[in-house]
Scaffold this active site. Structure first.
Site, mmCIF file in Angstrom:
data_model
loop_
_atom_site.group_PDB
_atom_site.id
_atom_site.type_symbol
_atom_site.label_atom_id
_atom_site.label_comp_id
_atom_site.label_asym_id
_atom_site.label_seq_id
_atom_site.Cartn_x
_atom_site.Cartn_y
_atom_site.Cartn_z
ATOM 1 N N HIS A 1 -65.828 3.086 41.315
ATOM 2 C CA HIS A 1 -64.503 3.477 41.824
ATOM 3 C C HIS A 1 -63.906 4.677 41.091
ATOM 4 O O HIS A 1 -62.776 5.064 41.370
ATOM 5 C CB HIS A 1 -63.528 2.293 41.766
ATOM 6 C CG HIS A 1 -63.116 1.910 40.368
ATOM 7 N ND1 HIS A 1 -63.886 1.098 39.566
ATOM 8 C CD2 HIS A 1 -62.026 2.237 39.639
ATOM 9 C CE1 HIS A 1 -63.279 0.930 38.412
ATOM 10 N NE2 HIS A 1 -62.147 1.614 38.416
HETATM 11 C C1 UD1 Z 1 -56.783 2.355 39.402
HETATM 12 C C2 UD1 Z 1 -56.673 2.949 38.000
HETATM 13 C C3 UD1 Z 1 -58.019 2.832 37.300
HETATM 14 C C4 UD1 Z 1 -58.534 1.405 37.322
HETATM 15 C C5 UD1 Z 1 -58.549 0.867 38.749
HETATM 16 C C6 UD1 Z 1 -58.909 -0.601 38.733
HETATM 17 C C7 UD1 Z 1 -55.098 4.815 37.733
HETATM 18 C C8 UD1 Z 1 -54.953 6.291 37.595
HETATM 19 N N1 UD1 Z 1 -56.314 4.366 38.068
HETATM 20 O O1 UD1 Z 1 -57.700 3.164 40.126
HETATM 21 O O2 UD1 Z 1 -57.867 3.232 35.944
HETATM 22 O O3 UD1 Z 1 -59.842 1.393 36.791
HETATM 23 O O4 UD1 Z 1 -57.234 1.017 39.327
HETATM 24 O O5 UD1 Z 1 -59.422 -1.012 39.958
HETATM 25 O O6 UD1 Z 1 -54.148 4.111 37.556
HETATM 26 N N2 UD1 Z 1 -56.196 1.350 47.693
HETATM 27 C C9 UD1 Z 1 -56.094 0.428 48.712
HETATM 28 N N3 UD1 Z 1 -55.559 -0.789 48.415
HETATM 29 C C10 UD1 Z 1 -55.116 -1.115 47.183
HETATM 30 C C11 UD1 Z 1 -55.215 -0.167 46.155
HETATM 31 C C12 UD1 Z 1 -55.754 1.058 46.433
HETATM 32 O O7 UD1 Z 1 -56.464 0.673 49.836
HETATM 33 O O8 UD1 Z 1 -54.658 -2.257 46.989
HETATM 34 C C13 UD1 Z 1 -56.822 2.650 47.981
HETATM 35 C C14 UD1 Z 1 -55.834 3.712 48.416
HETATM 36 O O9 UD1 Z 1 -56.466 4.528 49.343
HETATM 37 C C15 UD1 Z 1 -55.603 4.491 47.134
HETATM 38 C C16 UD1 Z 1 -56.952 4.393 46.432
HETATM 39 O O10 UD1 Z 1 -57.461 3.111 46.779
HETATM 40 O O11 UD1 Z 1 -55.226 5.820 47.371
HETATM 41 C C17 UD1 Z 1 -56.859 4.505 44.909
HETATM 42 O O12 UD1 Z 1 -55.944 3.556 44.380
HETATM 43 P P1 UD1 Z 1 -55.168 3.835 42.994
HETATM 44 O O13 UD1 Z 1 -54.369 2.653 42.629
HETATM 45 O O14 UD1 Z 1 -54.468 5.146 43.037
HETATM 46 O O15 UD1 Z 1 -56.322 4.046 41.944
HETATM 47 P P2 UD1 Z 1 -57.661 3.214 41.700
HETATM 48 O O16 UD1 Z 1 -58.806 4.066 42.111
HETATM 49 O O17 UD1 Z 1 -57.513 1.856 42.279
HETATM 50 N N1 UDP Z 2 -63.660 -7.365 39.689
HETATM 51 C C1 UDP Z 2 -63.430 -8.331 40.661
HETATM 52 N N2 UDP Z 2 -63.874 -8.098 41.931
HETATM 53 C C2 UDP Z 2 -64.546 -6.978 42.291
HETATM 54 C C3 UDP Z 2 -64.783 -5.992 41.293
HETATM 55 C C4 UDP Z 2 -64.314 -6.215 40.005
HETATM 56 O O1 UDP Z 2 -62.841 -9.370 40.375
HETATM 57 O O2 UDP Z 2 -64.915 -6.847 43.456
HETATM 58 C C5 UDP Z 2 -63.174 -7.606 38.327
HETATM 59 C C6 UDP Z 2 -64.232 -7.499 37.265
HETATM 60 O O3 UDP Z 2 -64.896 -8.741 37.094
HETATM 61 C C7 UDP Z 2 -63.422 -7.095 36.045
HETATM 62 C C8 UDP Z 2 -62.322 -6.243 36.645
HETATM 63 O O4 UDP Z 2 -62.235 -6.596 38.023
HETATM 64 O O5 UDP Z 2 -62.844 -8.214 35.414
HETATM 65 C C9 UDP Z 2 -62.661 -4.784 36.506
HETATM 66 O O6 UDP Z 2 -61.812 -4.040 37.295
HETATM 67 P P1 UDP Z 2 -62.145 -2.581 37.837
HETATM 68 O O7 UDP Z 2 -63.613 -2.365 37.838
HETATM 69 O O8 UDP Z 2 -61.418 -2.445 39.115
HETATM 70 O O9 UDP Z 2 -61.396 -1.628 36.795
HETATM 71 P P2 UDP Z 2 -61.702 -1.120 35.309
HETATM 72 O O10 UDP Z 2 -62.120 -2.274 34.469
HETATM 73 O O11 UDP Z 2 -62.747 -0.052 35.406
HETATM 74 O O12 UDP Z 2 -60.389 -0.525 34.906
#
Ligand code: UD1
Ligand code: UDP
Length: 367
Positions: A213
């Protein structure tokens, strides 16, 4: 920190993204047990909002945020700014004694900045992590959050050293990694309740688990397509790919042929994820959390990035940094051997991180 011992205290945790729900649920559970008189409020910024990125965790972990700001997705400034405005209002109404923020997301940054400007002390869970790569939005969030936080809960020796190198002395506490405590607590429950192996018909066959991601890997269609091609070969086992919505948006643009023999599925719940990780013969990921869970569960992992904030996971050879060049990924796969040494869980606090955090929080609150 507080001069009226024994008075009623209020904590407020700021969460917003999937991994933060998991960590805050764990800390909250222990604090509620050990300090029943302490009020612990939870504010969800709404950064993650899709049911499989938010509600599924609330239900499974029995975690109920008290506030949901509904900020949703957007540019960094829009998301962080809206979260700050909403958090500030709740902080002014609730007047907590301490704000707790987790990790390195925009919600973390917003929580820390809103609180410190109101002179409310901040405790940062997962402090001191650095990738050295300032093009990662998370790296900026970490540096700023650490700079304004009073209590720095460091998960690993490396994170403690990073803060020392930056000249931080006060408030640096080596707690261990809350994600290890969480895994210890929830794995037995995952064994009891998760039917994910049956649902995906994985019981009798080896499979690999893939998550991606990071914007630098998934936002660009040709880059994502190039990484994925490295996995598509006839001699591969099934590859299960629980797909983050950010990645799903780009994947939609690739032809389905490009995804041959990869099972792209929606994000899974935490308990399902633990079971998938435990049974995968190889984990491929760019996630910080998944890298560590692979290590804790003694599963081989290839990290699809150029660096890691978690170098302790590399020590015995459980985790390898392979980057995103398909040639390097293929080499990493070909050279994979199972290490002789078990993972060093001591470096991650051996499941005692929450206990240490709780002691420090209660001390800071004068309880
Ligand atoms: C965010 C965090 C990242 C973390 C990740 C965990 C920041 C800058 N990034 O990244 O550090 O590792 O969360 O998963 O804070 N979207 C949906 N539904 C949701 C959420 C997001 O559709 O519930 C889609 C939207 O198109 C959005 C994109 O995902 O624009 C990115 O979401 P965003 O919360 O901005 O960042 P993440 O990539 O989720
Ligand atoms: N995770 C989850 N479902 C998924 C992918 C990840 O429950 O489909 C959990 C995973 O086990 C871990 C956490 O989400 O505990 C990690 O989150 P993510 O990879 O979104 O973010 P990061 O750790 O890189 O910030």
């Amino acid at each position: 920190m507080f001069d009226v011992p024994g008075a009623q205290r209020k904590l407020l945790s700021v969460v917003g993204a999937r991994p933060q729900f998991i960590k805050a649920a764990m800390l909250s559970r222990t604090l509620a047990r050990e300090a029943p008189g302490l009020t612990h409020l939870h504010l969800h910024t709404g950064q993650h909002y899709s049911p499989d990125m938010a509600q599924v965790f609330f239900d499974e972990l029995n975690y109920r945020p008290d506030f949901d700001l509904g900020v949703g997705s957007g540019t960094h400034a829009r998301q962080t700014g809206d979260a700050m405005i909403g958090i500030e209002k709740v902080l002014m109404d609730e007047k907590p004694d301490l704000v707790i923020v987790y990790g390195d997301t925009n919600s973390t940054l917003a929580g820390a900045l809103a609180a410190v400007k109101l002179h409310i002390p901040v405790a940062h869970v997962e402090a001191g992590l650095r990738s050295g790569n300032r093009r990662m939005p998370e790296e900026i969030n970490r540096i700023v959050t650490d700079a304004v936080s009073e209590i720095l809960f460091c998960p690993t020796p490396t994170s403690v050293n990073n803060l020392k190198k930056e000249g931080r002395k006060d408030g640096v506490i080596h707690t261990g990694d809350i994600l290890l405590d969480t895994l210890h607590y929830f794995l037995p429950r995952a064994h009891e309740t998760s039917d994910v192996l049956d649902r995906l018909a994985l019981n009798d066959q080896p499979f690999w688990l893939l998550t991606m991601h990071r914007p630098s890997n998934v936002d660009d269609e040709s880059k994502l397509g190039m990484i994925i091609k490295a996995f598509i070969r006839e001699d591969r086992p099934r590859i299960i790919f629980p797909c983050h919505p950010r990645t799903a948006k780009t994947l939609d643009k690739l032809s389905s042929h490009d995804l041959d023999n990869i099972d792209v599925i929606p994000p899974v719940s935490y308990l399902d994820m633990l079971v998938l990780e435990e049974h995968a013969s190889l984990i491929l990921t760019d996630s910080g959390g998944v890298q560590r869970e692979a290590y804790f569960l003694s599963r081989p992992c290839l990290t699809l990035r150029e660096e890691t904030e978690w170098p302790e996971t590399l020590e015995e050879g459980w985790n390898h940094i392979v980057g995103t060049d398909p040639k390097a990924i293929l080499e990493g796969i070909a050279q994979l051997t199972l290490p002789d040494q078990p993972p060093d869980l001591e470096a991650f606090g051996n499941g005692k991180a929450v206990e240490r955090m709780q002691q420090e929080i209660l001390k800071a609150l004068g309880l």
